[in-house]
Design an enzyme around this catalytic site. Structure first.
Site, PDB file in Angstrom:
ATOM      1  N   HIS A  16      -7.022  -6.022   0.004  1.00 60.37           N
ATOM      2  CA  HIS A  16      -5.768  -4.918   0.041  1.00 60.37           C
ATOM      3  C   HIS A  16      -4.780  -5.409   0.880  1.00 60.37           C
ATOM      4  CE1 HIS A  16      -3.989  -1.109  -0.336  1.00 60.37           C
ATOM      5  NE2 HIS A  16      -4.035  -0.719   0.672  1.00 60.37           N
ATOM      6  N   SER A  42       0.845  -1.166  -0.048  1.00 63.09           N
ATOM      7  CA  SER A  42       0.009  -0.070   0.027  1.00 63.09           C
ATOM      8  C   SER A  42       0.933   1.337   0.006  1.00 63.09           C
ATOM      9  CB  SER A  42      -0.903  -0.022   1.209  1.00 63.09           C
ATOM     10  OG  SER A  42      -1.926   0.879   1.098  1.00 63.09           O
ATOM     11  N   ASP A  70      -9.529  -5.520  -4.834  1.00 62.75           N
ATOM     12  CA  ASP A  70      -9.081  -4.411  -3.836  1.00 62.75           C
ATOM     13  C   ASP A  70      -9.823  -3.337  -3.504  1.00 62.75           C
ATOM     14  OD1 ASP A  70      -7.559  -2.417  -2.184  1.00 62.75           O
ATOM     15  OD2 ASP A  70      -5.574  -3.225  -2.988  1.00 62.75           O
TER      16      ASP A  70
END
Length: 249
Positions: free
Chosen positions: A227, A96, A197
């Site tokens: 995610h 991320s 995601d």
């Protein structure tokens, strides 16, 4: 001076191993807890692994409100310097926003990283609802958090339940800079992306792979994770992909 208390299991970690070092970096509002499994597995493969805690994370939302993108970059730089005292080759793996920081670091310090691996990295959110948070003066100080997007119902990420609006501004600035620096990423890169995601648009994967300047760029898709893939059903596949990539470089 206020002393912040780190949340249980959100502490940074360092596992001494061989001459190849790996920085494993968590994402926005999360903590090293989300990367510990990957760190442990990479250490079991013989690598020296460090999992830094980005400033303002793993404490309280108020602490995050006081942190800047420059602070997060400094947290990564400190981890790399620690590894340089033990290893001659350094790789970085980030999830991320940790992936965003990975790309930024590779672009700004090409001499430091031998290769990079990103997991659901963000250089463009393409989320109007989140973009609207950045400068809307009518909003409260905090909004609901975006953590623990995990398909596996048996695990949960240590992440803030609410996010300071000012922190979103820092995130957007970091993503914009990282996006424009992609052509300067020259080291080998592995871009791992979950197809499903709910936080970062999966289109970021092909976007990153298409814009980095590296001659060697590999892409891998995850079919059974959301995610926070480092804690999800595909976590062992990520370990396998990362390990093979590091060995091949």
């Amino acid at each position: 001076m206020t002393v912040q208390t780190v949340q249980p299991s959100a502490e940074p970690f360092f596992f001494k191993g061989g001459d190849i070092g790996v920085v494993v970096c968590h994402g926005f509002t999360g903590s090293p807890q989300s990367m510990r499994y990957l760190g442990e597995r990479l250490h079991a493969a013989g690598h020296t692994v460090i999992g830094p805690r980005l400033k303002g994370h793993g404490e309280t939302p108020a602490a995050l409100a006081q942190a800047t993108a420059a602070d997060w970059i400094a947290s990564v730089d400190e981890a790399i310097q620690t590894l340089r005292g033990h290893c001659s080759q350094i790789f970085m793996l980030g999830q991320s926003m940790g992936g965003t920081l990975t790309l930024y670091t590779a672009a700004m310090h090409p001499e430091l990283l031998r290769g990079v691996i990103t997991i659901n990295a963000a250089v463009r959110l393409s989320r109007p609802d989140m973009a609207a948070l950045a400068f809307d003066r009518r909003l409260p100080d905090t909004v609901p958090g975006v953590g623990s997007d995990i398909k596996d119902p048996t695990v949960a990420e240590v992440a803030y339940p609410e996010v300071p609006v000012v922190a979103f501004r820092q995130l957007y600035a970091l993503m914009g800079v990282a996006h424009d620096l992609l052509p300067r990423v020259q080291c080998p890169a592995l871009v791992i992306t979950a197809r499903d995601d709910h936080v970062v648009d999966p289109a970021n994967g092909p976007l990153i792979a298409g814009k980095v300047g590296a001659k060697r760029v590999e892409m891998a898709w995850l079919d059974n994770s959301y995610h926070i893939a480092s804690m999800d059903h595909d976590k062992d596949r990520i370990v396998s992909l990362a390990g093979r990539f590091i060995r091949s470089v």
